[in-house]
Every structure is written in C-alpha cells, then in structure tokens.
Design an enzyme around this catalytic site. Structure first.
Site, PDB file in Angstrom:
ATOM      1  N   GLY A  80     -29.758 -63.962 -56.106  1.00 23.87           N
ATOM      2  CA  GLY A  80     -30.286 -62.611 -56.032  1.00 23.87           C
ATOM      3  C   GLY A  80     -29.434 -61.760 -55.111  1.00 23.87           C
ATOM      4  O   GLY A  80     -28.715 -62.263 -54.256  1.00 23.87           O
ATOM      5  N   SER A  81     -29.521 -60.456 -55.266  1.00 25.53           N
ATOM      6  CA  SER A  81     -28.799 -59.554 -54.375  1.00 25.53           C
ATOM      7  C   SER A  81     -29.665 -59.273 -53.144  1.00 25.53           C
ATOM      8  O   SER A  81     -30.834 -59.609 -53.099  1.00 25.53           O
ATOM      9  CB  SER A  81     -28.470 -58.258 -55.109  1.00 25.53           C
ATOM     10  OG  SER A  81     -27.589 -58.523 -56.176  1.00 25.53           O
ATOM     11  N   GLY A  82     -29.055 -58.688 -52.152  1.00 29.47           N
ATOM     12  CA  GLY A  82     -29.786 -58.376 -50.928  1.00 29.47           C
ATOM     13  C   GLY A  82     -29.385 -59.295 -49.789  1.00 29.47           C
ATOM     14  O   GLY A  82     -29.984 -59.255 -48.715  1.00 29.47           O
ATOM     15  N   HIS A  83     -28.366 -60.125 -50.022  1.00 34.43           N
ATOM     16  CA  HIS A  83     -27.920 -61.069 -48.981  1.00 34.43           C
ATOM     17  C   HIS A  83     -26.487 -60.777 -48.544  1.00 34.43           C
ATOM     18  O   HIS A  83     -25.830 -61.634 -47.990  1.00 34.43           O
ATOM     19  CB  HIS A  83     -28.005 -62.503 -49.497  1.00 34.43           C
ATOM     20  CG  HIS A  83     -29.358 -62.885 -50.006  1.00 34.43           C
ATOM     21  ND1 HIS A  83     -30.447 -62.956 -49.182  1.00 34.43           N
ATOM     22  CD2 HIS A  83     -29.803 -63.191 -51.249  1.00 34.43           C
ATOM     23  CE1 HIS A  83     -31.517 -63.311 -49.902  1.00 34.43           C
ATOM     24  NE2 HIS A  83     -31.146 -63.444 -51.155  1.00 34.43           N
ATOM     25  N   ASP A 125     -33.176 -69.910 -59.740  1.00 36.76           N
ATOM     26  CA  ASP A 125     -31.771 -70.314 -59.863  1.00 36.76           C
ATOM     27  C   ASP A 125     -31.663 -71.674 -60.551  1.00 36.76           C
ATOM     28  O   ASP A 125     -30.789 -71.886 -61.408  1.00 36.76           O
ATOM     29  CB  ASP A 125     -31.111 -70.353 -58.483  1.00 36.76           C
ATOM     30  CG  ASP A 125     -31.037 -68.967 -57.851  1.00 36.76           C
ATOM     31  OD1 ASP A 125     -30.664 -68.021 -58.561  1.00 36.76           O
ATOM     32  OD2 ASP A 125     -31.371 -68.836 -56.665  1.00 36.76           O
ATOM     33  N   HIS A 177     -35.970 -64.505 -48.166  1.00 28.20           N
ATOM     34  CA  HIS A 177     -36.613 -63.440 -48.938  1.00 28.20           C
ATOM     35  C   HIS A 177     -37.923 -63.072 -48.270  1.00 28.20           C
ATOM     36  O   HIS A 177     -38.821 -62.542 -48.897  1.00 28.20           O
ATOM     37  CB  HIS A 177     -36.865 -63.896 -50.373  1.00 28.20           C
ATOM     38  CG  HIS A 177     -35.671 -64.537 -50.979  1.00 28.20           C
ATOM     39  ND1 HIS A 177     -35.420 -65.887 -50.871  1.00 28.20           N
ATOM     40  CD2 HIS A 177     -34.643 -63.997 -51.659  1.00 28.20           C
ATOM     41  CE1 HIS A 177     -34.269 -66.150 -51.467  1.00 28.20           C
ATOM     42  NE2 HIS A 177     -33.778 -65.040 -51.943  1.00 28.20           N
TER      43      HIS A 177
END
Ligand code: ADP
Ligand code: ADP
Ligand code: MG
Ligand code: MG
Ligand code: MG
Ligand code: MG
Lengths: 214, 332, 332, 214
Positions: free
Chosen positions: B54-57, B110, B219
């Site tokens: 996921g994005s945001g890391h 994932d 998250h």
C-alpha cells in the site's frame, strides 16, 4: 419453479453497487475501529467503477463479471481478490444459463465462498466475511432441502447472514489487520462481515423483485 | 485535514507521476501506472527482485527501486495492497529469465494478491518465489511468527536480497538469503499520534495525548499496550527489551540497527532515540556494524518510531555493505 | 506534546551525540560539543566551507557535512543561532590555511554571531569571508533583498560552494560562486500546521484548520498572508507565481528545483506538489535539470512545503552536478 | 555623592538573574506572538548558568563579566551577542573602580547600548531593546544634568525605560524575526524591549537598596 432471468438480472448487481455506495462511510467507520478504516473506500471505489462500466446490454452474468474483474484487476487490498474471486464464481456458473434458479444460486454461493476460504485461509470464527457467508449458505441450503421456494430460501439466507454478521461482534479477530488485537478486537463488528451481509441482502431483495415462476 | 493534495482519489497516481518525473535518472514508468521499475530492469542475467504494498509509507516501497536493490514495485492505494495485476506486471517488468523473488510484507491483502499474481506468472513460465517479512515482534508471539506483520525490517530484506541478486545469485540463493535476513531481523514500533488516510478524512484511531501505543502497526493497527508517554531513553530501552530476547540477540553479536520515524517525528528526535539504543547495545557488547537513522518506512503523518535490529553473519554483512543506489538508499 | 525526547534542555546535545554515533563514517566530533565536522576536515589545500544555525531544521545543517559539501557546522539551540564561539570553533575546524567561507542564512542572531566569530578568527590570522543567504521571496520586497531570510535555498548554496572548494577554488572564487548561487535562487514556503519548540511546550503560533500561511518562515514566523487551504496544484501555482517573476525566471532557463517538506508532511504529498511544479515549468519552457524532492530543510514537526528554484549557468550547473557525499545529500 | 560598592555589588547581578528567571514564561509568550517564542528560554538559560557560576568572592564587575561571558560563549541566538556585549561594556568600565557612581553608571549604559546598536544595527523605532535603552539613558542623563541624585536618576531611568518598552507595542517591527510582519507586528510588545526593561528595573531596585553616600 422460481427463477430470475439472467438477461434482466443486471439490476441485481446494480442493487449491490447502490448498497455498497450508500454504506461507504459506515463500512469505513467499522473498519476504522479495529482495522485501518479503508474498507468503505476500497469497496465503494470498485463497485462504483463497475457500475460505470455495466451497460444496457449486460445481464446478470456479464455484469457480475465486470464487477469481478474490476475488483481483481483494479482494486487490490484484501477485498479485491476476495470479492473478485467470489463474484467470478457467480459468473462462471451462470454464464451459460438464462434462468437462474435456487439450486444454481446455491451452487454459486457455495463455489464463491469456497474460493474465499481457500484464498484467504479464513474459517468460521475468525471474524471475517466467512462468518456471514457460511451460515447464510447453510440456511439457504436447508430451506431448499425442506422444499421451500427460492424466495423463502433467500429470506432464510439473509436472516442467517444477519445473525452471522452479528456473531462477529463478540469474536476475537484471527485474520487480517485486526488479527492480533486480542481482546481489543472484541465488541466490534467485522467490516467484511458487514459488507458481505449488505451484499447478500441487496441481492436477495432485488432478486425477490424480479422473481419469476414457471 | 491540513494536506497537500488534490482529489484524494488521485493521490496515489499523482504521487507516482511526481516521483517518476523527479527521479527519471533512476526510475522508469511501465505500461501499468501502478508499477514502477528501476530504469535498467530487467537487468540481463540477474534474478528480478520485486516488492509492493500500500502507499503511505514513503519512501517505501518505490524509494528502494534502483541499482543493487529492487527492480520493480507494485503500488497500492493508501494502506491497501496493490492489485494482483500490478504484482503480476511488476514480476514481468523485473524478469530477465532467471526468475523473480517477490520480497514483501505479511498482510493478508498482499498475501492474496501475490498468490494470484504468482499464479498468472506461472502460466507465463516465469519462476516466482517469495519471502514474506514478519519482523514485527509486537504482532504475535514468537511461537506464531508466521502471523507477524512485516515492517521496517523489509528494507534490510530488500537490501540483502537485492545485493545477492546483483552479485549473480540464483533465485534459490536470493530467496534463501532474503529469508535468512528476515529471520534474523526483529522490529517494534511506538506510536505517539495517529494518521489520517486522506480519502477517509479523519484519523481512524486515536492516541490520547500523554500516552503512547507500544507495538503499533504501520497502518495504525493498535499496539500491544497503551502506556503513559515515556522519555526517549525509556522508549529505547522498552523497544530493546521487546526485541533483544525475541531472536535472541546476545553479547558478541554484530548487528545492523535501523531507526525509522513514522512520518511526523522530527529527525532530531530519532537521533536522541538512537543515542540511547547505541548506549544500551554497547553495554551489552552488541556491536552496531551499520546504523541507519531516518524516515525509512513511514505511516503518513503518524508520529512515532520503529526500531529494527538484524543480526549479521559474514554473508549478511557483506550483502549489507554492498553499495546501492536507490532514491531513498544511497550507499557507496 | 507527543515527542521522543528526554529533558528538552538536553535535546540538542543528545541529538548531536546520536548523530555523531550514527554517522561516524562521515562525521567527527570536535572539542566543542556544538561543532561537528566532516571527518576529513580540514581538507589539506582546500578552502574550508562552514555554516551554522539553530537546530530543528534536520537534516540542515549537520546533514550537509561531508565530501564536497560542508567542512564544519556550528550547532545552535532549537531555532536559535549558535554562539559566536561555536562559529569561531567551526571556522578553526575547517581552516586548512586557504581561508574559510561561512555560508549562512540571514537571521539577526546568525549575523551577529558570525560577525563576532569572524573578529576572533581575524585575530588568529584566518581569512574568513561570508555569503548570507536571502532566498525567501516572502520575507521582504525584491527592492530590499538584504532583509530577506535564508531558507531551503541554502542547501543549493552549500552544494555549489562546497563543490567549488572541492575543485580547488580560492576563497574569493568560492565566495563569488556561492553568492551567485544564492542571487540566482528564490524560495517560498507554505505552512499548514504549527510546530512546538520542546522547551516551550506549546506551539507559539497557530494556523487555523482550513487555512494556510503563505510565505511562512522556518521558525514559524508568520507569512505574508493567510488564505483558505488550497489544493496541491493551486499551492504549486501560487508558489511559482511568487517565485518566477521575482528573479525573474523565463522560458529557456535551466533550473534546479528543490521541494522540501517542513517536517510532518508525508513525502508522497511533496511528489504530488512537484508533479504540478514540473508541469507548469514545462509549459513555460523552463527546463528542470535537477529536481530534489524530500525533507531537505524542515521546521520541527511543522506541516507544509517550501519550493526553491535556482537558475543555472554553465558554472553553477557543473558545480551542482559534482558528486557529493553527505548524510542527507548523496549524489554520485 | 551616592555610589554603590563594586565589591558588594554582585547582588545587583543576582537580582537581574532572579528577575529574568521569574519572567521566563512571560518573555516566551511575548516572543511567541511575533517571534519564535524562545526569548524566555534563551535568557533564562544564560542568566541561570551565570547565577550558578557567580561565587561569594565576586563583586559587581566580576559577576557581570561572568554573565557577559556565558551569554557570549554559551547562549548564542540574538540575545547572546547583544546582551553579552552590553554587559561586557559594564565590566570593562567598572573593573578598576570600587565606588560605582552615577556618572560611571551612565557611561556603562551608554557604552553598552552603543555596542548593541553597532552590532545589531537597530535604531529607535525598530521595535527592539534599543527602544527601551535609549530613552532610559536619556532620562538618566537629564537627571544628572539637573543635579539630581543617583537614586533619583535611577527612578527617572526606569520610568523612561517602561515608557520606551510600552512604545514598542504600536511599532512596526523593522529588525529580527518579526521584522517583516508589517501590520501584523503591531499591538504586541517587543520581547527584547521587555527583557531590557526588566533588567534595568532589577538593577535600579537593587542599587537603591545598597546605595551609599560619601
Ligand atoms: N485472509 C482473509 N480471509 C477472509 N477475509 C479477510 C481476510 N483478510 C481480511 N479479510 C476481511 O477483510 C476485511 C477488511 O477489508 P479491507 O479493509 O478492505 O482491507 P484491508 O484489511 O487490506 O484494509 C476484514 O474485515 C475481513 O472481513
Ligand atoms: N539586530 C537586532 N538588534 C537589536 N535587537 C535585536 C536584533 N535582533 C533581535 N533583537 C531583539 O531580540 C529579541 C528576540 O530575542 P530572542 O527571541 O532571544 O532571539 P531570536 O530572535 O533569535 O529567537 C527581539 O525581541 C529584539 O528585541
Ligand atoms: Mg481496511
Ligand atoms: Mg487497507
Ligand atoms: Mg530563536
Ligand atoms: Mg525568539
């Protein structure tokens, strides 16, 4: 025998889409309590996209295939593969049939749920959508075994789905992001259990409305 | 929400576009807008190394694309696994005929999407093997390591796997050493303030001022316990108390230490934290061969820190020391 | 205050200690705990390049110590100029007999402390010359450039000055080119949330949710105006509207672009912002030779962004392109 | 003629230190409105350190030298060099004199303020400590010109310092961090103007208490 027409069945898929869109914030909120809060966004995005692509010529099978493909190819997350595969089973089993009867609908539910369990590894009691789907299927099956109508079986199915969904509230999560919350995961519904209930409920209601007999 | 965004639905696409523009010396786009690759990938004769998430890391995951690191990355929505198709396209973008190692983190999305992508790649005759990072000690007891999440330790797994592939290792060798890397790695995080997924618009969890969440997930998954906020020194000790006995790490060991901010913590504070980590390890005669301190694996604008230790043997040490040139990991 | 600190009074010392421990491959302490130097400094035969400033801007200033960059840095308290003694000690640590260029930002404390340090160095026979960065267009009209603050453009001034010194330039040459670099550089920042000096314990300014402060300073000095929060694309346009006419930049120019977060803004958002900057510049036929996107010059945990453009000529371009190896600036 | 004893004058420096420490938060708050909020911290840190180093053997000159050196060598910021140089002038002019008289005190004030103006480049009206110091010196000087006592001159000095400090409220800042706030800098006192008032006031009060005559 009761059935609904595949050719006229796109409305069943559309009804699911509407329901998911209407519950976007609610699903996000539930996921937010013990997950990461994106379940409403993920679901609504995929279902909305599918809604835009379903055309006037589409029936139940081709509509649900569009939904399945959007979920599988464009959504990702947990829900993309799980619901994508779930709906793919519906497409596969119905694609060559015009009259969708209760036994066929049962087969689709069973096949879809089997794929979900296989792919995600969840069993009843793990606090996932499997807790909604499994009793819902059992109730549907039992109704058919007791010679009840498609209509009655749908009612029984939704009732059991609701109970199954509610049962997740007191469960300890064993899978997914909330799996290791232990006691802290209790007291909150599972987001996937709720969304799968909403999906079954929407399907059942719309099928009832277009139900035919021969 | 005080953010620098346009329509939140376009955030990931616009971020990927900006990243590609800014780093065209190292990065190339692919036909799939959710897959980026190292410019030179597929590198002839080399096992492909792929990840995704996921994005945001930021800078994970795309910041680790580059020479001697990752060949292709599948990009998901904020905090959401990439699609199976994106993992599949990333595998194809990385494959030079010697197979592809997918080195990713243990999240159910994932796991499923990689599994499905692998199925597709199998049909194409691409040999894919995987290593699933599970370095987060807070996410399950050591007896159930397979349930643990992958966190900042993934960076070290990519470093090691990427280096082995660059040195000509076979797929099995790359997989074996990446597995060893993650098996020898332990992480734990402390969260101090929550973060907000822009499309959601408000934090989906809270951390009361004056408290801290020990073992928080990347998250915002709740941690193992909430405690009164402690000093930096006490936090360092607390993290080591969770990590050291888990492997265990012992006197005489050589380790890599990675201290990563969760996004909004000033980097100065990471150094205050590292100072104490180094002091405690020194007192235990655990030798820090390479420290990394910075924002290596973040959670949007969460405040907090993760501590990661990897125990080295000669092979891991050599692979860690190999130069690398990625946007977020330049070592020469 | 959700921070990773011990006693706030010790924050800077502990940060410096952690930094020295973590980067001993590149950095060395000096007898003055508030002065760090590049390990190889003073580099024989090279003009020394020095800066200094308050802490809280990580990776500035100490993150730019290294090969072909800075030789020594004076470290101040959070948001407070270093002492004259620290500047003086930094000058001595950098001096290899060819003189020392002090390249710093236009703040009254820094001006005074550098002035006094220079007086001391004069007495020792060390030739010191200075360039004062004043790239922040929001801080005074262009007719009063000498009043403008130095902000993220300082990074490019250090890069250019450090490169010139590394290539053997004389003190006058280093000073001339660093002055040219800053004369050709313009910056502006937008602040979205305030920051808190740990020893103060609460933000000393506010930015109301739903608004943004255009032209904010790196210490939270209020900007030129407060507006309703805009989209990333509009912010990019607004920054360029302030920067481009100021130099002015024009079609056909080659530029370096530096987008820096102020600390707590997720790096993904910096790429969203950069995407629009690149698009607008492209439409105006201004060519971005080198983009830098990341947290290059921050303000503790402030949320926001600064945009910096430097107009290149052949000399500046060559100096920007020279490799450099600093903790926060690795270019090969 | 009135004077105070250099040997017994450490209390004057101690009184300043106490005052600054007591007003740490207040000074931070004022600086926070248009500066960066650290004036209280910066000042209190330097003055506290100096307080710890002043010993029983120290008189006025050696105490104020300690204060000056701490500020110059260990504090930094704007205040380190400005107040450091300011107090250094007091040390230089008084170090060889046992009886500190009004004319000497005036010379120290004038010399200290001249250094501050030279180093920082501030003039009256720029919204800095110069706006406190300049009228305070003028009042002290005028009192002496009118043959008033040291004691009376101190009272006049503090009164003028207070007025000078208050005058910064309506000024537009022209120097330092708040220099470019324009209209937004109006309506708030300048932090340095306040701290310099507190310093003059503390000195005057303590000098009055130990004042002698011959
Ligand atoms: N392995 C799995 N098997 C079955 N259901 C799962 C699995 N993992 C997650 N889920 C379901 O997914 C839901 C969360 O979905 P969503 O929030 O969209 O994805 P994510 O967990 O990636 O954020 C959970 O509520 C749970 O019902
Ligand atoms: N150049 C200058 N000349 C005179 N006084 C100055 C100058 N610059 C700043 N000041 C004074 O310094 C005060 C602020 O001090 P402080 O907050 O301790 O330092 P900083 O501005 O570095 O944060 C201002 O209120 C002003 O009175
Ligand atoms: Mg979720
Ligand atoms: Mg998610
Ligand atoms: Mg300050
Ligand atoms: Mg201040």
């Amino acid at each position: 025998m009761q059935y609904f027409s595949n050719a006229g069945g796109a409305v069943v898929v559309r009804r699911m889409i509407e329901t998911i869109r209407a519950h976007k914030d609610y699903l996000g909120e539930i996921d937010g309590r013990i997950g990461d809060g994106d379940h409403g966004i993920n679901m609504s995005k995929g279902f909305t996209l599918a809604g835009e692509r379903i055309g006037p010529a589409d029936g139940f099978s081709s509509s649900i295939r569009i939904l399945s493909q959007v979920l599988l190819l464009e959504i990702g997350g947990s829900m993309g593969p799980l619901y994508g595969s779930f709906f793919k089973a519906f497409f596969k089993l119905s694609k060559d049939t015009e009259k969708i009867t209760a036994p066929l609908f049962l087969a689709m539910l069973e096949s879809g749920t089997a794929v979900v369990k296989e792919l995600g590894g969840a069993e009843v009691g793990d606090k996932t959508l499997v807790d909604t789907l499994t009793p819902a299927i059992a109730a549907f099956k039992e109704a058919l075994a007791n010679d009840r109508s498609f209509q009655d079986a749908l009612v029984a199915c939704v009732k059991a789905a609701a109970a199954g969904k509610d049962s997740t509230k007191e469960m300890l999560a064993k899978i997914g992001r909330s799996a290791r919350l232990g006691e802290r995961s209790r007291g909150v519904l599972d987001a996937g259990a709720v969304s799968s209930f909403l999906i079954l409920d929407a399907m059942a209601q719309q099928i009832s409305e277009i139900m035919q007999s021969d | 929400m005080q953010r620098i965004i346009n329509n939140p639905d376009n955030l990931v696409d616009e971020m990927v576009a900006g990243f590609s523009l800014a780093h065209s010396d190292l990065i190339a786009p692919t036909a799939n807008p959710r897959v980026l690759k190292y410019k030179a990938a597929p590198v002839p004769g080399k096992v492909g190394v792929v990840t995704g998430g996921g994005s945001g890391h930021k800078p994970a995951f795309i910041g680790y694309l580059g020479r001697n690191m990752l060949d292709a990355v599948a990009v998901g929505e904020i905090f959401s696994s990439p699609t199976a198709k994106s993992f599949y396209d990333a595998i194809k973008a990385a494959d030079a005929g010697r197979g592809v190692a997918v080195l990713y983190g243990n999240y159910s999305g994932d796991n499923m999407n990689v599994k499905m992508a692998r199925g597709e790649a199998d049909d194409d005759g691409i040999v894919v093997k995987t290593v699933v990072a599970n370095d987060d000690v807070a996410s399950a007891p050591v007896t159930e390591r397979h349930k643990r999440r992958g966190v900042a330790g993934e960076v070290l797994m990519w470093k090691v796997g990427g280096a082995k592939a660059a040195l000509g290792g076979s797929l099995d060798e790359v997989i074996a050493v990446a597995q060893k890397a993650i098996d020898q790695t332990r992480s734990v995080g402390i969260g101090l303030t929550p973060c907000t997924i822009p499309a959601v618009g408000k934090p989906n969890f809270t951390i009361a001022p004056g408290t801290m969440e020990v073992g928080i997930g990347h998250h915002g998954e709740p941690g193992i316990r909430v405690e009164a906020l402690k000093s930096a020194d006490e936090m360092a000790k607390l993290c080591l108390d969770l990590i050291l006995p888990d492997l265990p790490f012992a006197g005489g060991d050589e380790v890599v230490v990675l201290v990563s901010g969760l996004g909004a913590t000033p980097v100065s504070e990471l150094y205050v934290f590292y100072r104490k980590v180094a002091e405690i390890l020194g007192a235990k005669n655990i030798r820090v061969v390479r420290p990394y301190v910075g924002n290596y694996f973040t959670s949007l604008e969460m405040t907090g820190v993760t501590l990661t230790l990897m125990k080295l043997d000669a092979e891991l040490k050599a692979l860690i020391e190999l130069p690398a040139d990625a946007v977020a990991f330049k070592q020469f």
